[in-house]
Each structure stands twice: as structure tokens, then as C-alpha cells.
Write an enzyme that holds these catalytic residues in place. Structure first.
Site, PDB file in Angstrom:
ATOM      1  CE  LYS A   1      -3.853  -2.452   2.130  1.00 34.51           C
ATOM      2  NZ  LYS A   1      -4.657  -2.799   3.321  1.00 34.51           N
TER       3      LYS A   1
ATOM      4  CD  GLN B   1      -3.608  -4.512   6.477  1.00 32.10           C
ATOM      5  OE1 GLN B   1      -3.666  -3.443   5.869  1.00 32.10           O
ATOM      6  NE2 GLN B   1      -4.063  -5.623   5.959  1.00 32.10           N
TER       7      GLN B   1
ATOM      8  CG  ASP C   1      -9.397   0.078   5.167  1.00 36.50           C
ATOM      9  OD1 ASP C   1      -9.395  -0.298   3.981  1.00 36.50           O
ATOM     10  OD2 ASP C   1      -8.555  -0.292   6.002  1.00 36.50           O
TER      11      ASP C   1
HETATM   12  N1  GUN Z   1      -7.147  -6.894   6.119  1.00 35.46           N
HETATM   13  C1  GUN Z   1      -7.536  -7.600   5.040  1.00 35.46           C
HETATM   14  N2  GUN Z   1      -8.052  -6.776   4.098  1.00 35.46           N
HETATM   15  C2  GUN Z   1      -7.985  -5.527   4.603  1.00 35.46           C
HETATM   16  C3  GUN Z   1      -8.357  -4.254   4.099  1.00 35.46           C
HETATM   17  O1  GUN Z   1      -8.871  -4.083   2.994  1.00 35.46           O
HETATM   18  N3  GUN Z   1      -8.111  -3.219   4.926  1.00 35.46           N
HETATM   19  C4  GUN Z   1      -7.566  -3.370   6.147  1.00 35.46           C
HETATM   20  N4  GUN Z   1      -7.381  -2.290   6.893  1.00 35.46           N
HETATM   21  N5  GUN Z   1      -7.227  -4.534   6.648  1.00 35.46           N
HETATM   22  C5  GUN Z   1      -7.427  -5.605   5.865  1.00 35.46           C
END
Ligand code: GUN
Length: 292
Positions: free
Chosen positions: A54, A98, A121
Site C-alpha cells: 500500500k 490494518q 477503508d
Molecule cells: N485486512 C484484510 N483486508 C484488509 C483491508 O482491505 N483493509 C484493512 N485495513 N485490513 C485488511
């Protein structure tokens, strides 16, 4: 029939190019760039990889990223403080915590603490609540579900009136993607581990979204001829012939399904790159709100 392969890698690259152009224009006109804060708790290898990807993607399009790598035993109060400081930081337009968080952390409290305007998110309970209701637009839509819909849009798939089956009901993918399909007027079925006659239910799908996290569970004969298949699964399976000793497969048996479906996403190179592209898009949109 051999299905069209939906090239998520290429589509995501196009979207990242569009975002880069917009970021450059923002910098030229307003002397400002979007900023994304990443919050990583603990040392899970998969989470570390996702966060690294990311941040790299941010750098490539000119979005600033701010890393917060925190120990697995951080207290709830200290983690809350990190989020509150990021809420107050005007250079940060998006906050990504995350998931999953360690067991001792109250995930809902942390996600609720993120400012709605920075919830790129889309996991804040109010954004999810709005997503689940008619005519209550959330400020942000979760990235993987948004990426699935974008793949359908950019492949020219009609959603309205179609039978859509979502396999899986997770907070991150299954539930929000189901809501998005419903808003687009699909006739929706959500399947899960207790669903009876699963292959028959899946066989009704004109559009199948598989997000259960079970390697190659969906077989070719589960799929309706001509269906569009979006495979969200990313599962590592042992493979002695692979350099790393494993390879990644989806929730769908790709080799079988591509002989039946009209279009299908591969794993890797399907939904995965779209998740990151949508995160960049949400962060840019968040920064633009601040300019209005
Ligand atoms: N863990 C798995 N997929 C995601 C996501 O799209 N965002 C976040 N923050 N954590 C994740």
C-alpha cells in the site's frame, strides 16, 4: 467456452494512472498532496506485506504515506491515541488500520475512533451502517468490495436484474460487496458455511463473488454456463515445484471454471491489485473533500 480473463492488474494500473494525473493537478493547483497514514500492529507477515504494498503504491502516484508500525502488545489506550493524533493531523486525509488487530484490542472501538472523513477503508460502523441502508451514501466504501464492482463496471458487465451470489459474509468483503450489488439492483443471495445445497445455490449465479478463503472450493460444475466470476480468495497452497514452496490460488478452481464462465478473475492478478487502487482513490477523494 473459454472465459474472458478479467485482467485486474491491467485495470488497476489504468486506475493508478488516472489517480496520478489527479494528484499532480492537485499539487500544481493547491500545492498539496493527499496523505495516507498506515497503522500496523504486530508482526503478521501477511499484514506487513499488504501495508508495504500500500505504501509503495502511494509513492508511485504521489500520495504521501505516514507509517505507524506498533508493537503487538500496545495497549488499547495507546492505539486510540495514535488514531486520535492522526485525526488531528491536517496532512493525513486517510487512516488505514490494518486488520486483523491482536485479540486484546477492541477492534470496533478503534475503527469507531477514526474520523468519518478519514475512514478510507470504509470500516467505521457509521459508514458500514450507511452502506447497508437505502439512500444513505457512506463517505467511503470498503476497498476490496469497491474493487470488485469496478472490475464488473470496467468489463461492461450489467449488474441490474442479475442473480448475484456472494459466497462468504465477512465484514471486510462478503457483507459490503453484497450491499453494493443490492444497491445496483442485483437479486442477491449470500451463502456461508451453513448454506444447504451450496453447489446448486452457486449455480443460480449470473454473477458470482467468491470470498470464503477456501482454496479452489468452487468447482467448474458449480458454475452456471456464461456466469461472471470474481474470485476474492487468496490462499497459499503447498507446491514443491514453486520457488517459495507454495503458490497462491483463489476460492475458485480456475482451470475448471474458465471453461464454463464467460469472464473470470485470476488469482493473483485479479481483485488483489484493485483493493490497493481503490484505497488510493478513496484517499484522493478524501483529500479533495478538504479542498471544497
Ligand atoms: N485486512 C484484510 N483486508 C484488509 C483491508 O482491505 N483493509 C484493512 N485495513 N485490513 C485488511
Amino acid at each position: 467456452m473459454t472465459a474472458q480473463i478479467i485482467d485486474g492488474k491491467a485495470i488497476a494500473a489504468t486506475i493508478r494512472g488516472e489517480i496520478k494525473t489527479e494528484v499532480e493537478a492537485m499539487q500544481a493547483q493547491h500545492d498539496k498532496v493527499p496523505g495516507l497514514a498506515t497503522v500496523l500492529v504486530g508482526e503478521r507477515k501477511d499484514s506487513q506485506t499488504y501495508v508495504r504494498m500500500k505504501k509503495k503504491a502511494c509513492a508511485e502516484v504521489g500520495i504521501a504515506s505516514f507509517s505507524h508500525d506498533l508493537p503487538a502488545d500496545i495497549s488499547q489506550a495507546d492505539l486510540l491515541k495514535v488514531v486520535q493524533d492522526l485525526n488531528a493531523n491536517p496532512d493525513v486525509h486517510g487512516i488505514l488500520v490494518q486488520l486483523p488487530l491482536p485479540d486484546h484490542i477492541d477492534e470496533e472501538e478503534i475503527l469507531s475512533a477514526i474520523s468519518l472523513e478519514k475512514d478510507v477503508d470504509g470500516f467505521h460502523p457509521i459508514n458500514i451502517g450507511r452502506l447497508s441502508m437505502k439512500r444513505r451514501d457512506p463517505l467511503f466504501v470498503p476497498c476490496t468490495p469497491k474493487g470488485c464492482i469496478e472490475l464488473l463496471n470496467r468489463t461492461g458487465v450489467t449488474i441490474e436484474g442479475k442473480r448475484a451470489v456472494v459466497l462468504g459474509r465477512s465484514n471486510i468483503v462478503g457483507l459490503p460487496v453484497a450491499m453494493l450489488l443490492l444497491h445496483r439492483n442485483a437479486t442477491l443471495t449470500i451463502c456461508h458455511s451453513r448454506t444447504q445445497n451450496l453447489p446448486q445455490v452457486v449455480h443460480e449465479a449470473d454473477i458470482l463473488i467468491a470470498a470464503v478463503g477456501r482454496p479452489e472450493m468452487v468447482k467448474g460444475d458449480w458454475i452456471k454456463p456464461g456466469a461472471v466470476v470474481i474470485d476474492v480468495g487468496v490462499n497459499a497452497v503447498e507446491d514443491a515445484s514453486a520457488k517459495k514452496g507454495y503458490r497462491l490460488v483463489g476460492d475458485v478452481d480456475f482451470a475448471e471454471a474458465k471453461e464454463v464462465a464467460s469472464a473470470i478473475t485470476p488469482v493473483p492478478g485479479g481483485v488483489g491489485p484493485m483493493t490497493i487502487a481503490m484505497l488510493l482513490r478513496n484517499t484522493l477523494d478524501g483529500a479533495k473533500q478538504g479542498l471544497a
